[in-house]
Design an enzyme around this catalytic site. Sequence first.
Site, PDB file in Angstrom:
ATOM      1  N   GLY A  48      43.434  37.487  38.648  1.00  0.00           N
ATOM      2  CA  GLY A  48      42.096  37.916  39.048  1.00  0.00           C
ATOM      3  C   GLY A  48      42.204  39.300  39.636  1.00  0.00           C
ATOM      4  N   CYS A  84      49.688  37.112  36.949  1.00  0.00           N
ATOM      5  CA  CYS A  84      49.020  38.421  37.091  1.00  0.00           C
ATOM      6  C   CYS A  84      48.749  38.754  38.566  1.00  0.00           C
ATOM      7  CB  CYS A  84      47.777  38.443  36.218  1.00  0.00           C
ATOM      8  SG  CYS A  84      47.398  40.099  35.647  1.00  0.00           S
ATOM      9  N   ARG A 136      44.583  44.114  32.574  1.00  0.00           N
ATOM     10  CA  ARG A 136      44.880  45.043  33.678  1.00  0.00           C
ATOM     11  C   ARG A 136      46.164  44.591  34.374  1.00  0.00           C
ATOM     12  NH1 ARG A 136      41.644  45.081  37.697  1.00  0.00           N
ATOM     13  NH2 ARG A 136      40.547  43.242  37.015  1.00  0.00           N
ATOM     14  N   HIS A 171      48.534  36.203  31.286  1.00  0.00           N
ATOM     15  CA  HIS A 171      47.693  35.035  31.596  1.00  0.00           C
ATOM     16  C   HIS A 171      48.005  33.880  30.641  1.00  0.00           C
ATOM     17  CE1 HIS A 171      44.580  36.674  34.429  1.00  0.00           C
ATOM     18  NE2 HIS A 171      45.101  37.808  33.973  1.00  0.00           N
ATOM     19  N   GLU A 173      47.262  30.871  30.926  1.00  0.00           N
ATOM     20  CA  GLU A 173      46.137  29.915  30.880  1.00  0.00           C
ATOM     21  C   GLU A 173      45.081  30.331  29.859  1.00  0.00           C
ATOM     22  OE1 GLU A 173      46.540  32.249  33.012  1.00  0.00           O
ATOM     23  OE2 GLU A 173      44.609  33.079  33.626  1.00  0.00           O
TER      24      GLU A 173
END
Length: 193
Positions: A48, A84, A136, A171, A173
């Site tokens: 996030g 992340c 990112r 990521h 997931e």
Amino acid sequence: MLQGARHVHMAALNAAAESSGINIEIHELRKAADLSQAKPDALVFPGGESTTMRLTGNDAASRLLPAIFDWIRTDPTRPVLGTCAGAILLCDPRDGGEPLIAAEIDRNAFGSQVDSFQSALKSSLLARDFPGVFIRAPRFTNVGDSSEVVATLGEEVVGVRFGNRLALTFHPELSNDNGFHQWLLETTKEVTA
Ligand code: GLN
């Protein structure tokens, strides 16, 4: 649950539970008291925005972040998956204590949102290629001697394991392969057996 890709992680954990035949119970953590109540066996630190996570997690209304760091440090065998932004917090907790993963990491090092990308990566932990989703993404700038490189994208290190703690700059997931979530469940099963 303070910020980031939480619900997709839950779906990935449920899928991993199904494929590995390991029963799980998911607890949503928002404040320090949730952690002491839930008494989890393992933890997922989602991706996030690490800046937001630091702000919300250190806020007096939550205090979840210091509680989590304390929970991890209390027993070094506790399995943790940080993806992340979660990987950033594990490598750089900024709470005056030791990093939770012996590696240095640089935020947004692949560029801005438009530089987000998908690419197959190699994982020694899963012994196969893995569909990497990089948003990112941060970059490991140094990996400590006590850490093991477990995922690479070409020459680039994208996954580091420090005991039962795993930091990934992508990521998992958001892909259809729940191998890293299965690793978390299997490691947890071993630790709690
Ligand atoms: N750039 C974000 C940060 O610095 C991480 C991005 C992500 O988790 N997808 O926290």
